[in-house]
Design an enzyme around this catalytic site. Structure first.
Site, mmCIF file in Angstrom:
data_model
loop_
_atom_site.group_PDB
_atom_site.id
_atom_site.type_symbol
_atom_site.label_atom_id
_atom_site.label_comp_id
_atom_site.label_asym_id
_atom_site.label_seq_id
_atom_site.Cartn_x
_atom_site.Cartn_y
_atom_site.Cartn_z
ATOM 1 N N GLY A 48 0.843 -1.191 0.000
ATOM 2 C CA GLY A 48 0.000 0.000 0.000
ATOM 3 C C GLY A 48 0.874 1.234 0.000
ATOM 4 N N GLN A 53 2.845 10.088 1.315
ATOM 5 C CA GLN A 53 4.181 9.535 1.519
ATOM 6 C C GLN A 53 5.168 10.036 0.477
ATOM 7 O OE1 GLN A 53 2.421 5.355 2.007
ATOM 8 N NE2 GLN A 53 4.336 5.205 3.157
ATOM 9 N N CYS A 90 5.987 0.268 7.761
ATOM 10 C CA CYS A 90 5.598 1.364 6.879
ATOM 11 C C CYS A 90 6.814 1.779 6.072
ATOM 12 C CB CYS A 90 5.090 2.532 7.729
ATOM 13 S SG CYS A 90 4.613 3.962 6.749
ATOM 14 N N LEU A 91 6.630 1.962 4.779
ATOM 15 C CA LEU A 91 7.753 2.359 3.927
ATOM 16 C C LEU A 91 8.321 3.713 4.364
ATOM 17 C CD1 LEU A 91 6.221 1.289 0.492
ATOM 18 C CD2 LEU A 91 8.106 0.162 1.689
ATOM 19 N N HIS A 132 -4.638 1.770 7.155
ATOM 20 C CA HIS A 132 -3.279 2.317 7.290
ATOM 21 C C HIS A 132 -3.058 3.456 6.281
ATOM 22 C CE1 HIS A 132 1.264 1.699 7.842
ATOM 23 N NE2 HIS A 132 1.192 2.450 6.745
ATOM 24 N N GLU A 133 -3.477 3.215 5.035
ATOM 25 C CA GLU A 133 -3.249 4.231 3.991
ATOM 26 C C GLU A 133 -4.129 5.462 4.209
ATOM 27 O OE1 GLU A 133 -0.642 3.743 2.532
ATOM 28 O OE2 GLU A 133 -0.496 1.585 2.861
ATOM 29 N N HIS A 136 -2.557 7.705 6.619
ATOM 30 C CA HIS A 136 -1.533 8.573 6.013
ATOM 31 C C HIS A 136 -2.163 9.858 5.495
ATOM 32 C CE1 HIS A 136 2.276 6.505 6.109
ATOM 33 N NE2 HIS A 136 1.780 5.397 5.582
HETATM 34 ZN ZN ZN Z 1 2.645 3.562 5.696
#
Ligand code: ZN
Length: 182
Positions: A48, A53, A90-91, A132-133, A136
């Site tokens: 995702g 981000q 998380c990236l 989660h997204e 963000h």
């Molecule tokens: Zn994330």
């Protein structure tokens, strides 16, 4: 429009804390960003990615848990049910893994890249990733869910990430300890 190279922002970047603006009119620009986001998600081995981000302040996310790609604009959770707890990575917060409690089932509304309204019902992993997204897009990160003990454990790593961000050094984006990269 000049070719823009999209890079994933990491912890410490102010963009990660901004609230994304809803997209009023979906254009070629949004479709292009969404497809670049999908490419970046796959090449980063994530499941995702949110526009926030990448420092793009627009309410757009991409998700693929292995059962097909979702490109969603203005996603909004309208119904939640049950509970699940997963260790999430998380990236944007590399090498950190946090136990996060989320709804087990969600219903959400969104638009696809052509502006068609969608209603999505998801459960388990897909529901977790979508939540989660969407977090963000509200400027929320997994570290905000950290328990006191977690916070003690990750404190030093977070400081290091912040320092790396200031030095504009690219942190190692692989996380061995956490299976979910969102
Ligand atoms: Zn994330």
């Amino acid at each position: 429009m000049p070719e823009t190279v999209l890079k994933i922002k990491t912890f410490g970047a102010p963009a990660l804390r901004q609230k994304a603006k809803p997209v009023d009119e979906i254009t070629e620009y949004h479709r292009e960003i969404l497809s670049k986001m999908a490419g970046l998600m796959y090449s980063s081995l994530g499941i995702g990615l949110a526009a926030s981000q990448l420092g793009i302040n627009q309410a757009m996310i991409v998700v693929d848990i292995g059962s097909g790609l979702y490109k969603l604009i203005n996603p909004k959770v309208v119904k939640k049910e049950g509970q699940q707890i997963n260790k999430e990575g998380c990236l944007s917060v590399p090498s950190i893994c946090i136990k996060v409690k989320r709804a087990k089932k969600v219903m959400l509304v969104a638009k696809d890249e052509n502006g068609k309204p969608l209603t999505i019902e998801a459960q388990d992993l897909l529901a977790c990733v979508l939540q989660h997204e969407i977090d963000h897009l509200r400027g929320r990160l997994i570290v905000d869910y950290a328990s006191l003990l977690d916070r003690l454990k990750i404190g030093r790593k977070l400081k290091e990430l912040k320092r790396k961000f200031k030095d504009e050094e690219l942190p190692e984006s692989k996380t061995k300890s956490c299976q979910l990269q969102l």
